[in-house]
Design a protein around this motif. Structure first.
Motif, PDB file in Angstrom:
ATOM      1  N   THR A  83       0.836  -1.204   0.000  1.00 18.33           N
ATOM      2  CA  THR A  83       0.000   0.000   0.000  1.00 18.33           C
ATOM      3  C   THR A  83       0.871   1.254   0.000  1.00 18.33           C
ATOM      4  O   THR A  83       1.845   1.356   0.745  1.00 18.33           O
ATOM      5  N   SER A  94      -0.496   4.369   0.397  1.00 19.54           N
ATOM      6  CA  SER A  94      -1.136   5.358   1.269  1.00 19.54           C
ATOM      7  C   SER A  94      -2.103   4.627   2.190  1.00 19.54           C
ATOM      8  O   SER A  94      -2.521   3.496   1.900  1.00 19.54           O
ATOM      9  N   PRO A  95      -2.474   5.256   3.302  1.00 17.69           N
ATOM     10  CA  PRO A  95      -3.432   4.602   4.205  1.00 17.69           C
ATOM     11  C   PRO A  95      -4.767   4.358   3.505  1.00 17.69           C
ATOM     12  O   PRO A  95      -5.197   5.135   2.649  1.00 17.69           O
ATOM     13  N   ARG A  97      -8.766   4.014   4.166  1.00 23.03           N
ATOM     14  CA  ARG A  97      -9.791   4.358   5.158  1.00 23.03           C
ATOM     15  C   ARG A  97     -11.132   3.750   4.763  1.00 23.03           C
ATOM     16  O   ARG A  97     -11.445   3.631   3.585  1.00 23.03           O
ATOM     17  N   GLU A 133      -8.906   4.563   9.630  1.00 19.94           N
ATOM     18  CA  GLU A 133      -7.816   3.926   8.895  1.00 19.94           C
ATOM     19  C   GLU A 133      -7.810   2.434   9.209  1.00 19.94           C
ATOM     20  O   GLU A 133      -7.678   2.033  10.363  1.00 19.94           O
ATOM     21  N   GLY A 152      -2.490   0.844   7.070  1.00 19.47           N
ATOM     22  CA  GLY A 152      -1.554   1.933   6.894  1.00 19.47           C
ATOM     23  C   GLY A 152      -0.800   1.816   5.590  1.00 19.47           C
ATOM     24  O   GLY A 152      -0.940   0.839   4.844  1.00 19.47           O
TER      25      GLY A 152
END
Length: 414
Positions: free
Chosen positions: A44, A46-47, A49, A152, A155
């Motif tokens: 990943t 970016s986080p 959500r 979130e 991560g």
């Protein structure tokens, strides 16, 4: 990195620290959005959500009866006003003093603040009498109890696999931003090597290392350029290094990093790159090289198959995690076990011996050797499930002594 190399033996810990402190993730600004079905093994960027609440509504944790706690009093009989199922909520009139038959996962009717399990209900002709006291909120799973909207859930830097992707699917996440795959070029050196499947002539052996490295790189999600076997010729080796360096973030060679007359890798690196260190105080795996080419980082694995696999596992694997911006990577923690067999050891180098650990009849963790530990005995990996890690200055280990056990992670478990 200085354009000199460390000629003495350095510890595994120092080697890994040098590698990880001198490198940085290469993929942070090179990302793509992929559907979940194409994201397995990716990291990943970016986080992630949650776009929804989980659960998305108040629902029953039990098969039973929904009730307004204000209506409850002992020995009362409650008529059943209707039923609520998962996917088919109750939607009719709900008179005061009555209850709703409800199933696990069904939405809790508006106004209900208690679900009484069916085991605590006595069904009568006139309705239901409850045989236990109640507490407001019991057996109700509230909206967002598990995950809140906007929370979130993953991560940045998480490898996506069987534990992560179904979670995202359950949230309705369709696409995820991931880092690009790390580009790794591999080749082996040596006139004695032949590709797997080619008949061997006198003095030849199969190129086990490149085959094993390629498999492990695939497991780690890398994009691999396989340059094959490079003969013991300086010009051929120079061309291979230049081609690999132009393509890759990381170049991995096998063989040619010892001190033989035909081992040209060290000479070539001094000519076109910068060498960080050359020899490790470990067994097996002493001749391991790390350095920098014009573009790519470089790791030179020993020619012996067991040594190559060990140094890849202990050093290249964490380096790939660092370069790939994977933040959730770690080796399994080491465990303490009793030696069920003797282990031969000469003081001087940290020793990784292939072994099998299990619990004995007394429930104690014990470890036993897989047999001969020569750097050519690759079959030991298929028999083992761990390394027994013997300290640098330790000698032979007798049955019953305590040893450190490092369980294999998924890379060696297959």
């Amino acid at each position: 990195m200085e354009n000199t190399f460390t000629s003495g033996l350095i510890s595994l810990q120092d080697a890994l620290e040098k590698m990880l402190t001198q490198t940085a993730p290469l993929t942070q600004n090179d990302t793509q959005w992929l559907p979940l079905t194409a994201s397995a093994g990716r990291i990943t960027a970016s986080p992630v959500r949650s776009p929804v609440f989980v659960p998305p509504f108040d629902n029953s944790a039990m098969d039973g009866y929904a009730l307004r706690s204000a209506d409850f009093h002992a020995d009362a009989v409650f008529p059943v006003a209707g039923k609520a199922f998962a996917g088919a909520p109750f939607s009719g009139e709900w008179p005061t003093g009555s209850c709703i038959r409800i199933m696990t996962g069904a939405p809790v009717p508006a106004g209900a603040d208690v679900v009484i399990m069916q085991e605590e209900a006595e069904v009568l002709d006139a309705g239901v009498r409850f045989t236990a006291s109640i507490v407001p909120g019991q057996n109700i799973r509230l909206i967002g109890d598990d995950i809140r909207e906007g929370q979130e859930v993953l991560g940045a830097g998480v490898r996506l696999g069987a534990a992560q992707l179904p979670l995202l699917a359950s949230l309705g996440v369709e696409k995820v931003e991931v880092n690009r795959r790390l580009k790794v070029a591999v080749f082996s050196t040596g006139d004695e090597l032949q590709p797997v499947g080619t008949p061997l002539k006198e003095g030849q052996i199969y190129d086990t290392n490149r085959f094993a490295v390629h498999l492990m790189l695939n497991q780690l999600g890398c994009e691999v350029l396989d340059l094959g076997i490079i003969r013991d010729d300086p010009e051929a080796l120079r061309q291979a290094f230049n081609q690999a360096d132009a393509f890759a973030d990381l170049v991995i060679s096998s063989g040619g990093v010892s001190v033989g007359e035909a081992d040209y890798t060290k000479t070539m690196l001094e000519e076109i790159g910068k060498i960080g260190f050359w020899k490790l105080a470990i067994k097996p795996g002493k001749p391991f090289a790390f350095g920098k080419l014009s573009n790519a980082w470089f790791c030179g694995l020993p020619g012996n198959p067991v040594s190559a696999a060990l140094t890849f596992y202990q050093l290249v694997q964490p380096l790939i995690a660092k370069l790939s911006a994977q933040s959730d990577w770690s080796l399994p923690p080491r465990l303490r076990a009793k030696a069920a067999t003797a282990f031969k050891k000469t003081p001087g180098r940290l020793d990784f011996q292939r072994a099998v650990f299990s619990h004995n009849s007394q429930g104690e963790l014990e470890a036993r050797t897989t047999g001969p530990q020569g750097s050519h005995v690759f079959s030991s990996y298929s028999l083992a499930n761990c390394f027994v890690v013997l300290e640098r200055e330790r000698g032979d280990v007798a049955v019953g002594e305590w040893v450190e056990v490092e369980p294999f992670n998924a890379l060696l478990k297959g």
